[in-house]
Design a protein around this motif. Structure first.
Motif, PDB file in Angstrom:
ATOM      1  N   VAL A  54       4.676   0.258   0.527  1.00  0.00           N
ATOM      2  CA  VAL A  54       5.119  -0.429   1.737  1.00  0.00           C
ATOM      3  C   VAL A  54       4.173  -1.601   1.983  1.00  0.00           C
ATOM      4  O   VAL A  54       3.038  -1.595   1.522  1.00  0.00           O
ATOM      5  CB  VAL A  54       5.120   0.514   2.960  1.00  0.00           C
ATOM      6  CG1 VAL A  54       6.115   1.641   2.768  1.00  0.00           C
ATOM      7  CG2 VAL A  54       3.735   1.070   3.245  1.00  0.00           C
ATOM      8  N   PHE A  55       4.660  -2.584   2.693  1.00  0.00           N
ATOM      9  CA  PHE A  55       3.783  -3.684   3.071  1.00  0.00           C
ATOM     10  C   PHE A  55       2.915  -3.235   4.237  1.00  0.00           C
ATOM     11  O   PHE A  55       3.435  -2.718   5.237  1.00  0.00           O
ATOM     12  CB  PHE A  55       4.586  -4.934   3.427  1.00  0.00           C
ATOM     13  CG  PHE A  55       5.159  -5.614   2.222  1.00  0.00           C
ATOM     14  CD1 PHE A  55       4.355  -6.411   1.412  1.00  0.00           C
ATOM     15  CD2 PHE A  55       6.486  -5.443   1.880  1.00  0.00           C
ATOM     16  CE1 PHE A  55       4.868  -7.025   0.277  1.00  0.00           C
ATOM     17  CE2 PHE A  55       7.017  -6.058   0.758  1.00  0.00           C
ATOM     18  CZ  PHE A  55       6.194  -6.846  -0.053  1.00  0.00           C
ATOM     19  N   VAL A  57       0.847  -1.187   0.000  1.00  0.00           N
ATOM     20  CA  VAL A  57       0.000   0.000   0.000  1.00  0.00           C
ATOM     21  C   VAL A  57       0.884   1.239   0.000  1.00  0.00           C
ATOM     22  O   VAL A  57       2.068   1.175   0.283  1.00  0.00           O
ATOM     23  CB  VAL A  57      -0.953   0.035   1.225  1.00  0.00           C
ATOM     24  CG1 VAL A  57      -1.858  -1.177   1.252  1.00  0.00           C
ATOM     25  CG2 VAL A  57      -0.178   0.150   2.528  1.00  0.00           C
ATOM     26  N   ASN A  58       0.271   2.345  -0.256  1.00  0.00           N
ATOM     27  CA  ASN A  58       0.915   3.634  -0.110  1.00  0.00           C
ATOM     28  C   ASN A  58       0.964   3.959   1.388  1.00  0.00           C
ATOM     29  O   ASN A  58       0.007   3.645   2.098  1.00  0.00           O
ATOM     30  CB  ASN A  58       0.080   4.658  -0.891  1.00  0.00           C
ATOM     31  CG  ASN A  58       0.652   6.023  -0.839  1.00  0.00           C
ATOM     32  OD1 ASN A  58       0.503   6.701   0.161  1.00  0.00           O
ATOM     33  ND2 ASN A  58       1.295   6.437  -1.901  1.00  0.00           N
ATOM     34  N   PRO A  59       2.025   4.571   1.898  1.00  0.00           N
ATOM     35  CA  PRO A  59       2.119   4.848   3.338  1.00  0.00           C
ATOM     36  C   PRO A  59       0.914   5.586   3.919  1.00  0.00           C
ATOM     37  O   PRO A  59       0.527   5.316   5.053  1.00  0.00           O
ATOM     38  CB  PRO A  59       3.386   5.700   3.452  1.00  0.00           C
ATOM     39  CG  PRO A  59       4.231   5.272   2.310  1.00  0.00           C
ATOM     40  CD  PRO A  59       3.256   4.989   1.196  1.00  0.00           C
ATOM     41  N   VAL A  60       0.320   6.475   3.157  1.00  0.00           N
ATOM     42  CA  VAL A  60      -0.824   7.212   3.696  1.00  0.00           C
ATOM     43  C   VAL A  60      -1.978   6.271   4.035  1.00  0.00           C
ATOM     44  O   VAL A  60      -2.706   6.488   5.001  1.00  0.00           O
ATOM     45  CB  VAL A  60      -1.269   8.356   2.749  1.00  0.00           C
ATOM     46  CG1 VAL A  60      -1.961   7.832   1.502  1.00  0.00           C
ATOM     47  CG2 VAL A  60      -2.161   9.349   3.476  1.00  0.00           C
ATOM     48  N   ASP A 112      12.256   5.590   3.827  1.00  0.00           N
ATOM     49  CA  ASP A 112      12.490   4.198   4.231  1.00  0.00           C
ATOM     50  C   ASP A 112      12.161   3.939   5.699  1.00  0.00           C
ATOM     51  O   ASP A 112      12.798   3.123   6.352  1.00  0.00           O
ATOM     52  CB  ASP A 112      13.948   3.796   3.951  1.00  0.00           C
ATOM     53  CG  ASP A 112      14.303   3.917   2.470  1.00  0.00           C
ATOM     54  OD1 ASP A 112      13.412   3.614   1.649  1.00  0.00           O
ATOM     55  OD2 ASP A 112      15.423   4.315   2.176  1.00  0.00           O
ATOM     56  N   LEU A 113      11.178   4.630   6.225  1.00  0.00           N
ATOM     57  CA  LEU A 113      10.814   4.467   7.625  1.00  0.00           C
ATOM     58  C   LEU A 113      10.118   3.143   7.884  1.00  0.00           C
ATOM     59  O   LEU A 113      10.096   2.656   9.013  1.00  0.00           O
ATOM     60  CB  LEU A 113       9.908   5.612   8.086  1.00  0.00           C
ATOM     61  CG  LEU A 113      10.557   6.991   8.018  1.00  0.00           C
ATOM     62  CD1 LEU A 113       9.524   8.072   8.280  1.00  0.00           C
ATOM     63  CD2 LEU A 113      11.678   7.084   9.024  1.00  0.00           C
ATOM     64  N   ARG A 121     -10.253   1.601   4.384  1.00  0.00           N
ATOM     65  CA  ARG A 121      -9.420   0.556   3.780  1.00  0.00           C
ATOM     66  C   ARG A 121      -8.540   1.143   2.677  1.00  0.00           C
ATOM     67  O   ARG A 121      -8.914   2.112   2.023  1.00  0.00           O
ATOM     68  CB  ARG A 121     -10.276  -0.584   3.256  1.00  0.00           C
ATOM     69  CG  ARG A 121     -11.142  -0.237   2.063  1.00  0.00           C
ATOM     70  CD  ARG A 121     -12.219  -1.297   1.870  1.00  0.00           C
ATOM     71  NE  ARG A 121     -13.008  -1.088   0.693  1.00  0.00           N
ATOM     72  CZ  ARG A 121     -14.026  -0.244   0.587  1.00  0.00           C
ATOM     73  NH1 ARG A 121     -14.368   0.516   1.611  1.00  0.00           N
ATOM     74  NH2 ARG A 121     -14.697  -0.148  -0.543  1.00  0.00           N
ATOM     75  N   PRO A 122      -7.384   0.539   2.472  1.00  0.00           N
ATOM     76  CA  PRO A 122      -6.477   1.023   1.427  1.00  0.00           C
ATOM     77  C   PRO A 122      -7.096   0.964   0.035  1.00  0.00           C
ATOM     78  O   PRO A 122      -8.028   0.187  -0.224  1.00  0.00           O
ATOM     79  CB  PRO A 122      -5.284   0.055   1.535  1.00  0.00           C
ATOM     80  CG  PRO A 122      -5.319  -0.417   2.950  1.00  0.00           C
ATOM     81  CD  PRO A 122      -6.779  -0.523   3.285  1.00  0.00           C
TER      82      PRO A 122
END
Length: 145
Positions: free
Chosen positions: A115-116, A3-6, A140-141, A52-53
């Motif tokens: 990101v996962f 997914v996108n971090p947001v 890269d957090l 939900r994403p």
């Protein structure tokens, strides 16, 4: 599932808003090991459905069995039948929208991912400052979280 971090942040905020203590404990337990299925799947349904994403809106939420199996891909969906064209167009629309969100984040100097979900949610719950670091351009957090 990537997914996108947001969207990971939105998932965490929805869980904080709507989960009781028992659900939150179960979520943390699920995040402690590699994912077997979506960590937000409770009682056979999405517990963060409103938040939900994007990828869930386009692929997985058409069939809860995909969420239960952890089989996060569109490979078995196919585009046959009467509603095939509309379903395909809907998925394309969501993909384009997600890409636009990523480009806006990149223009703002944010890491757009992907990101996962499992790793990103674990990182956000472990250290709430992760979201603030991401908002200020941290990169890269969520890697190896």
């Amino acid at each position: 599932m990537q997914v996108n971090p947001v969207f990971a942040a939105l998932a965490v905020e929805e869980a904080r808003r709507s989960f009781d203590a028992e659900q939150f404990a179960i979520l943390r337990d699920r995040l402690a090991s590699p994912p077997r299925f979506c960590p937000f799947l409770f009682d056979g349904k999405c517990s963060i459905y409103q938040s939900r994403p994007m990828v869930c809106r386009g692929y997985y939420s058409f069939d809860v069995e995909l969420c239960k199996q952890g089989d996060f891909s569109e490979k078995s969906m196919g585009y046959q039948g009467d509603d095939a064209h509309a379903a395909h167009q809907y998925m394309i629309f969501l993909f384009v929208l997600e890409k636009r969100i990523e480009s806006i984040e990149q223009e703002m100097g944010l890491d757009a991912g992907p990101v996962f979900l499992h790793d990103a949610v674990r990182a956000l719950l472990k250290d709430p400052a992760t979201l603030d670091l991401w908002r200020t351009g941290g990169r890269d957090l969520f890697a190896g979280a």
